[in-house]
Design an enzyme around this catalytic site. Structure first.
Site, PDB file in Angstrom:
ATOM      1  N   SER A 180       0.842  -1.206   0.000  1.00  0.00           N
ATOM      2  CA  SER A 180       0.000   0.000   0.000  1.00  0.00           C
ATOM      3  C   SER A 180       0.870   1.246   0.000  1.00  0.00           C
ATOM      4  O   SER A 180       1.963   1.257   0.588  1.00  0.00           O
ATOM      5  CB  SER A 180      -0.851  -0.018   1.260  1.00  0.00           C
ATOM      6  OG  SER A 180      -1.455   1.230   1.463  1.00  0.00           O
TER       7      SER A 180
ATOM      8  N   LYS B 224       2.163  -3.544   6.694  1.00  0.00           N
ATOM      9  CA  LYS B 224       2.501  -3.644   5.263  1.00  0.00           C
ATOM     10  C   LYS B 224       4.009  -3.437   5.069  1.00  0.00           C
ATOM     11  O   LYS B 224       4.658  -4.137   4.286  1.00  0.00           O
ATOM     12  CB  LYS B 224       1.710  -2.592   4.469  1.00  0.00           C
ATOM     13  CG  LYS B 224       0.203  -2.850   4.456  1.00  0.00           C
ATOM     14  CD  LYS B 224      -0.164  -3.853   3.383  1.00  0.00           C
ATOM     15  CE  LYS B 224      -1.252  -4.780   3.790  1.00  0.00           C
ATOM     16  NZ  LYS B 224      -1.640  -5.754   2.787  1.00  0.00           N
TER      17      LYS B 224
ATOM     18  N   TYR C 130      -1.641  -0.419  10.812  1.00  0.00           N
ATOM     19  CA  TYR C 130      -1.904  -1.076   9.524  1.00  0.00           C
ATOM     20  C   TYR C 130      -0.728  -0.856   8.565  1.00  0.00           C
ATOM     21  O   TYR C 130      -0.216  -1.806   7.950  1.00  0.00           O
ATOM     22  CB  TYR C 130      -3.206  -0.531   8.905  1.00  0.00           C
ATOM     23  CG  TYR C 130      -3.351  -0.863   7.446  1.00  0.00           C
ATOM     24  CD1 TYR C 130      -3.601  -2.169   7.033  1.00  0.00           C
ATOM     25  CD2 TYR C 130      -3.195   0.124   6.460  1.00  0.00           C
ATOM     26  CE1 TYR C 130      -3.698  -2.484   5.681  1.00  0.00           C
ATOM     27  CE2 TYR C 130      -3.299  -0.187   5.122  1.00  0.00           C
ATOM     28  CZ  TYR C 130      -3.552  -1.488   4.732  1.00  0.00           C
ATOM     29  OH  TYR C 130      -3.640  -1.803   3.399  1.00  0.00           O
TER      30      TYR C 130
HETATM   31  P1  NAD Z   1     -11.037  -6.712   1.446  1.00  0.00           P
HETATM   32  O1  NAD Z   1     -11.296  -6.712   2.914  1.00  0.00           O
HETATM   33  O2  NAD Z   1     -12.182  -6.498   0.543  1.00  0.00           O
HETATM   34  O3  NAD Z   1     -10.298  -8.064   1.021  1.00  0.00           O
HETATM   35  C1  NAD Z   1      -9.463  -8.788   1.897  1.00  0.00           C
HETATM   36  C2  NAD Z   1      -9.892 -10.249   1.827  1.00  0.00           C
HETATM   37  O4  NAD Z   1      -9.077 -11.001   2.713  1.00  0.00           O
HETATM   38  C3  NAD Z   1     -11.351 -10.453   2.255  1.00  0.00           C
HETATM   39  O5  NAD Z   1     -12.003 -11.294   1.345  1.00  0.00           O
HETATM   40  C4  NAD Z   1     -11.217 -11.110   3.626  1.00  0.00           C
HETATM   41  O6  NAD Z   1     -12.327 -11.931   3.919  1.00  0.00           O
HETATM   42  C5  NAD Z   1      -9.927 -11.881   3.453  1.00  0.00           C
HETATM   43  N1  NAD Z   1      -9.253 -12.207   4.705  1.00  0.00           N
HETATM   44  C6  NAD Z   1      -9.011 -11.389   5.762  1.00  0.00           C
HETATM   45  N2  NAD Z   1      -8.366 -12.067   6.717  1.00  0.00           N
HETATM   46  C7  NAD Z   1      -8.191 -13.333   6.268  1.00  0.00           C
HETATM   47  C8  NAD Z   1      -7.592 -14.494   6.812  1.00  0.00           C
HETATM   48  N3  NAD Z   1      -7.049 -14.506   8.035  1.00  0.00           N
HETATM   49  N4  NAD Z   1      -7.598 -15.620   6.061  1.00  0.00           N
HETATM   50  C9  NAD Z   1      -8.159 -15.641   4.829  1.00  0.00           C
HETATM   51  N5  NAD Z   1      -8.742 -14.568   4.280  1.00  0.00           N
HETATM   52  C10 NAD Z   1      -8.749 -13.426   4.982  1.00  0.00           C
HETATM   53  O7  NAD Z   1      -9.916  -5.616   1.197  1.00  0.00           O
HETATM   54  P2  NAD Z   1      -9.377  -5.029  -0.182  1.00  0.00           P
HETATM   55  O8  NAD Z   1      -9.718  -3.599  -0.203  1.00  0.00           O
HETATM   56  O9  NAD Z   1      -9.764  -5.895  -1.289  1.00  0.00           O
HETATM   57  O10 NAD Z   1      -7.813  -5.124   0.077  1.00  0.00           O
HETATM   58  C11 NAD Z   1      -7.058  -6.189  -0.420  1.00  0.00           C
HETATM   59  C12 NAD Z   1      -5.588  -5.977  -0.121  1.00  0.00           C
HETATM   60  O11 NAD Z   1      -5.144  -4.759  -0.671  1.00  0.00           O
HETATM   61  C13 NAD Z   1      -5.239  -5.928   1.359  1.00  0.00           C
HETATM   62  O12 NAD Z   1      -4.007  -6.581   1.532  1.00  0.00           O
HETATM   63  C14 NAD Z   1      -5.096  -4.457   1.625  1.00  0.00           C
HETATM   64  O13 NAD Z   1      -4.236  -4.218   2.711  1.00  0.00           O
HETATM   65  C15 NAD Z   1      -4.507  -3.983   0.316  1.00  0.00           C
HETATM   66  N6  NAD Z   1      -4.765  -2.566   0.014  1.00  0.00           N
HETATM   67  C16 NAD Z   1      -6.047  -2.112  -0.053  1.00  0.00           C
HETATM   68  C17 NAD Z   1      -6.289  -0.775  -0.370  1.00  0.00           C
HETATM   69  C18 NAD Z   1      -7.689  -0.224  -0.438  1.00  0.00           C
HETATM   70  O14 NAD Z   1      -7.845   0.995  -0.466  1.00  0.00           O
HETATM   71  N7  NAD Z   1      -8.725  -1.033  -0.501  1.00  0.00           N
HETATM   72  C19 NAD Z   1      -5.211   0.078  -0.636  1.00  0.00           C
HETATM   73  C20 NAD Z   1      -3.922  -0.432  -0.550  1.00  0.00           C
HETATM   74  C21 NAD Z   1      -3.701  -1.768  -0.239  1.00  0.00           C
HETATM   75  C1  WQD Z   2      -9.708   9.925   0.919  1.00  0.00           C
HETATM   76  C2  WQD Z   2      -9.886  11.393   1.216  1.00  0.00           C
HETATM   77  C3  WQD Z   2     -10.257  11.928   3.538  1.00  0.00           C
HETATM   78  C4  WQD Z   2     -14.170  10.148   4.036  1.00  0.00           C
HETATM   79  C5  WQD Z   2      -7.064   4.895   2.896  1.00  0.00           C
HETATM   80  C6  WQD Z   2      -5.960   4.275   3.709  1.00  0.00           C
HETATM   81  C7  WQD Z   2      -4.854   3.795   2.824  1.00  0.00           C
HETATM   82  C8  WQD Z   2      -5.378   2.895   1.712  1.00  0.00           C
HETATM   83  C9  WQD Z   2      -6.547   3.499   1.017  1.00  0.00           C
HETATM   84  C10 WQD Z   2      -5.151   0.584   2.334  1.00  0.00           C
HETATM   85  C11 WQD Z   2      -9.163  11.837   2.485  1.00  0.00           C
HETATM   86  C12 WQD Z   2     -11.452  12.312   2.689  1.00  0.00           C
HETATM   87  C13 WQD Z   2     -12.972  10.560   3.487  1.00  0.00           C
HETATM   88  C14 WQD Z   2     -15.145  11.128   4.396  1.00  0.00           C
HETATM   89  C15 WQD Z   2     -13.667  12.845   3.605  1.00  0.00           C
HETATM   90  N1  WQD Z   2      -5.830   1.641   2.216  1.00  0.00           N
HETATM   91  N2  WQD Z   2     -12.730  11.896   3.274  1.00  0.00           N
HETATM   92  N3  WQD Z   2     -14.858  12.454   4.142  1.00  0.00           N
HETATM   93  O1  WQD Z   2      -7.284   7.913   3.652  1.00  0.00           O
HETATM   94  O2  WQD Z   2      -6.549   8.278   1.256  1.00  0.00           O
HETATM   95  O3  WQD Z   2      -6.555   6.012   2.180  1.00  0.00           O
HETATM   96  O4  WQD Z   2      -7.539   3.936   1.947  1.00  0.00           O
HETATM   97  O5  WQD Z   2      -3.965   0.408   2.178  1.00  0.00           O
HETATM   98  O6  WQD Z   2      -3.945   3.132   3.634  1.00  0.00           O
HETATM   99  O7  WQD Z   2      -5.472   5.245   4.614  1.00  0.00           O
HETATM  100  O8  WQD Z   2      -8.699   7.086   1.683  1.00  0.00           O
HETATM  101  O9  WQD Z   2     -11.057   7.155   1.077  1.00  0.00           O
HETATM  102  O10 WQD Z   2     -10.448   7.207   3.524  1.00  0.00           O
HETATM  103  O11 WQD Z   2      -9.980   9.180   2.112  1.00  0.00           O
HETATM  104  O12 WQD Z   2     -13.457  14.048   3.428  1.00  0.00           O
HETATM  105  O13 WQD Z   2     -16.232  10.824   4.912  1.00  0.00           O
HETATM  106  O14 WQD Z   2     -11.287  11.624   1.477  1.00  0.00           O
HETATM  107  O15 WQD Z   2     -10.017  12.904   4.510  1.00  0.00           O
HETATM  108  O16 WQD Z   2      -8.653  13.106   2.250  1.00  0.00           O
HETATM  109  P1  WQD Z   2      -7.225   7.431   2.259  1.00  0.00           P
HETATM  110  P2  WQD Z   2     -10.119   7.591   2.119  1.00  0.00           P
END
Ligand code: NAD
Ligand code: WQD
Length: 373
Positions: free
Chosen positions: A147, A175, A171
């Protein structure tokens, strides 16, 4: 051509389901998902298989049709026995797992500070369990979901991969630690291990069919799923809160690098292909074959721009109030995506309108998500 089997822990979730689809659409791989459905539903996998089948050409072979079915194992990746069973079963069938894309994790920044043990146990301990089982079964190719949060508060925008890692939340640290662990394993076994960490910026949107998308449990904390759910009538009271309009950005609200989920998922296919090409790893600073890449568009978009884009597609006005800054937010997180473009052949092609319209397509067709509840 024989297809190679890819194991995707966490494949049923938002990002994972789109990755599974993109991997299947290559017709080069078969997919097994292991997921405990902590934050997802098995229905996403049924729909992925359906889309994959629908997108096959009319003259596709029976093998291609069969390969659209995802093997789904309900299990926890912290459980070594579950993982070991999966690797052993496929090996015995002569269909050994070729590589792993590790997507499973807990991912809520706020929650991670409240229940850090759970975050370290799933995200770090779960990774170590997986690495151990992979090593035992001599499966040494890994793509890892990292991430942009590993950069903390970066000094340079757009952010290159060379930026020091300085995650600010529990978190984020899970990562960052996971990347270091994977790199150490690659350094220790340079002849066998190859791994790629993909640092996602802000994923947005859904597959254009509207069959799969993000279905978070409870009120979304992230901006886009919240906007989508408000547009279908949920969480409208007391209105949208915009966290700060006094940032040093063009309109004063935070800027993020939103990337279409299909672009992001496609990057995993680029990474899988790179794992088989040692030339991709020739300039790593240490002996090991581990590389990290940003997956972003390289274009920042503000909170107000996102609200505007969602207003255009959904017709909902989004009355909002500007409130104080949210703890931990940084003004601008925009990727420098040139390394992934140059070395992996990755290119994000969808624009903001595509992200908003596909998100709205998914949410309006599935106002209550996968289960309809
Ligand atoms: P998500 O919660 O939709 O998907 C994660 C999946 O992992 C889910 O299906 C959950 O049930 C499964 N899971 C959790 N714990 C588990 C375990 N112990 N065993 C087996 N399965 C398990 O989240 P997402 O948004 O799809 O994120 C996927 C990946 O991407 C994560 O590693 C997250 O950290 C990373 N990521 C997400 C974002 C974002 O904004 N969504 C941004 C950067 C990185
Ligand atoms: C985006 C912008 C908020 C909600 C997060 C994690 C990051 C990654 C992606 C996993 C920000 C603003 C939000 C609201 C708002 N996840 N906002 N009102 O914080 O960029 O990233 O998700 O790895 O680690 O931190 O995403 O969608 O929460 O926020 O004004 O009700 O929207 O302040 O500026 P963020 P977000």
């Amino acid at each position: 051509m024989t297809k190679q089997r890819v194991l995707i822990p966490g494949g049923a979730g938002y990002i994972g389901s789109h990755i599974v689809l993109c991997v299947l659409l290559t017709r080069k791989y078969t997919v097994t998902v292991v997921d405990n459905f902590h934050n997802s539903f098995p229905e996403s996998m049924t729909r992925v298989s359906q889309i994959a089948r629908d997108e096959l050409p009319a003259d596709a072979s029976q093998e291609d049709k069969d390969a659209c079915t995802v093997d789904v194992v309900k299990g926890d990746m912290r459980d070594a026995k579950v993982l070991d069973g999966i690797f052993a079963d496929y090996k015995q069938k002569g269909d050994a797992i070729w590589s792993v894309i590790l997507v499973a994790a807990l991912k809520a920044v706020g929650e991670s500070g409240e229940i850090p043990i759970d975050y370290y146990e799933v995200n770090v301990s779960g990774l170590i369990t997986l690495l151990r089982v992979m090593q035992t079964h001599e499966v040494t190719r890994l793509v890892y979901s990292s991430s942009a949060t590993v950069y903390g508060i970066p000094k340079t925008i757009p952010i290159p991969e060379s930026t020091p890692l300085a995650a600010e939340s529990v978190y984020g640290r899970t990562k960052q630690m996971s990347e270091l662990i994977i790199k150490d394993v690659c350094d220790a076994y340079p002849k066998t291990w190859r791994a790629i960490g993909l640092r996602y910026f802000n994923p947005a949107g859904a597959h254009p069919s509207g069959l799969i998308g993000e279905d978070p449990v409870g009120k979304p904390g992230n901006l886009l799923p919240l906007l989508a759910q408000m547009a279908v009538g949920k969480y409208r009271d007391p209105g949208l809160r915009v966290f700060g309009d006094d940032y040093p950005t063009p309109d004063g609200t935070c800027v993020r690098d939103y990337i279409h989920i299909m672009d992001l998922a496609g990057g995993h296919v680029n990474a899988l292909e790179a794992l088989d090409d040692d030339a991709k790893f020739k300039d790593t600073p240490t002996p090991g074959k581990y590389k990290a890449y940003n997956l972003g568009k390289g274009k920042g978009m503000s909170v107000l721009q996102m609200i505007d884009a969602m207003r255009k597609v959904s017709g909902y006005e989004y009355p909002y109030k500007v409130e104080g800054r949210r703890l931990g937010d940084v003004p601008d997180l925009t990727a420098d995506p040139t390394l992934a473009e140059k070395e992996l052949g990755f290119k994000a092609k969808y624009n903001l309108d595509d992200m908003a319209s596909s998100l709205w397509n998914w949410q309006s067709k599935n106002p209550k998500g996968y289960t309809g509840q």
